[in-house]
Design a protein around this motif. Sequence first.
Motif, PDB file in Angstrom:
ATOM      1  N   ALA A 147       0.822  -1.213   0.000  1.00 50.30           N
ATOM      2  CA  ALA A 147       0.000   0.000   0.000  1.00 50.30           C
ATOM      3  C   ALA A 147       0.855   1.261   0.000  1.00 50.30           C
ATOM      4  O   ALA A 147       0.374   2.348  -0.329  1.00 50.30           O
ATOM      5  N   ASP A 150       2.320   3.530  -4.741  1.00 53.52           N
ATOM      6  CA  ASP A 150       1.070   3.661  -5.509  1.00 53.52           C
ATOM      7  C   ASP A 150       1.185   3.158  -6.950  1.00 53.52           C
ATOM      8  O   ASP A 150       0.178   2.986  -7.615  1.00 53.52           O
ATOM      9  N   ARG A 151       2.396   2.906  -7.435  1.00 54.94           N
ATOM     10  CA  ARG A 151       2.509   2.366  -8.803  1.00 54.94           C
ATOM     11  C   ARG A 151       2.545   0.836  -8.798  1.00 54.94           C
ATOM     12  O   ARG A 151       2.798   0.214  -9.825  1.00 54.94           O
TER      13      ARG A 151
END
Length: 458
Positions: A147, A150-151
């Motif tokens: 988490a 983000d990519r």
Amino acid sequence: MSLHLFNSLTRRVEAFQPADPARTTMYVCGPTVYNYVHIGNARGPVVFGVLADLLRRRFGTLAYARNITDVDDKINAAASEAGVPIGDITGRYARAYREDMAALGVPPPDLEPEATAHIGPIISMIERLVESGHAYVAEGHALFSVASFDRYGALSRRDPDDMLAGARVDVAPYKRDPGDFVLWKPSTGDLPGWDSPWGRGRPGWHIECSAMAAAHLGETIDIHAGGVDLQFPHHENEIAQSECAHGGRPFARFWLHNGMLNFGGAKMSKSLGNIEKVHDLVRAHPPEALRHALLSAHYRQPLDWSDGLIEQSVRTLDRLYGTLRDLGDAPAVPAIPAALDAALDDDLNTPQALAEIARIAGEARKATSPDERSRLKSELLGAGIALGLLQQDPAAWFARGAGNQDDARIQALIDERIGAKQARDFARADAIRDRLAAEGILLEDTPQGVRWKRGLSH
Ligand SMILES: [Zn+2]
């Protein structure tokens, strides 16, 4: 035309240039050394070895690393089953891997880093990830927090549910998120382990590639390659670790993935039991024919692997070596034809390159003038260099029917036939008997087992 490669990251064919013209870098995920490798795992080294040669021709320099995974639970299991130290297993199978790749005409990479020789860089990379909040420690484990990046999933373009299904991990209670993956795990008892800030333990598989690529090739590498089966989770995890440890800098500019081998329509999988090991195959067939077969389809496509495919490659090489034998008297300096490199520049179009070789050979068979014969022989040998084919003396290729090496090959076929009969694969058993008969090898069932002798050659 310049070199163009299909980049899995962008899903597009793109012109390739190294970021630093003085040093092109490539990393290919190597074997976990606990057993002989499957022929499916040889496709990447063969294809990306052709690419390595092409990169050297195009850009002058290349740093090509292919790792050896020598710490893994499969290795531990193999060692405990055999009752030998872990180093015996990894040493034996790393050696076998190098021999098998050499037999297939795969030149060694420039760098062959081993995970156990990089525990320091692995630990410091994990420390950086923990300090920056991308990883956490729980019950002696260090885990990457998916988490926090983000990519995550950008390479394989999976949605979170698919990723969980593909992660193939039991969700352990110490994980904050089921998708989180292990960077470091505790070692108890006689399992291999190293002291770390999180206790005695060993690295997870993914982190070793990130740490070794950075240690040898830098934070951003030009090309990262491997089988498409590694795209998720292995490569996705490598990206997450490396980019989070390196302030968001891209890990690899180009990602290349080779397709899988199919066996009778069944997807290659060790769990299906349809194992074909390189170690056995190079004893049962001319290794150059196996290499030819692996290059016969475009690397991104699946390849239907069969005895028929191998036989076809043997026949093709018989024809090409026959042409070279007929050109024996023509003086020649091998030169790679432009059309051959053009085919490889087009995202490693090896089927096109092989078609070009067939065209040159066809022309050579019709050529009568000495100049033309010399030119075409130079092209044929040069084209062979680009693909790692046709570099034997034609006499050596055709002499494969004689000598001890051939005895071993015949014995391997006989063993395979016995195995086929035991597995009630009578079609295969008959095909082997017919193939041997065509070579003039006669089989005889005796109380001591199958004996063979050379009969009249057809
Ligand atoms: Zn890897």
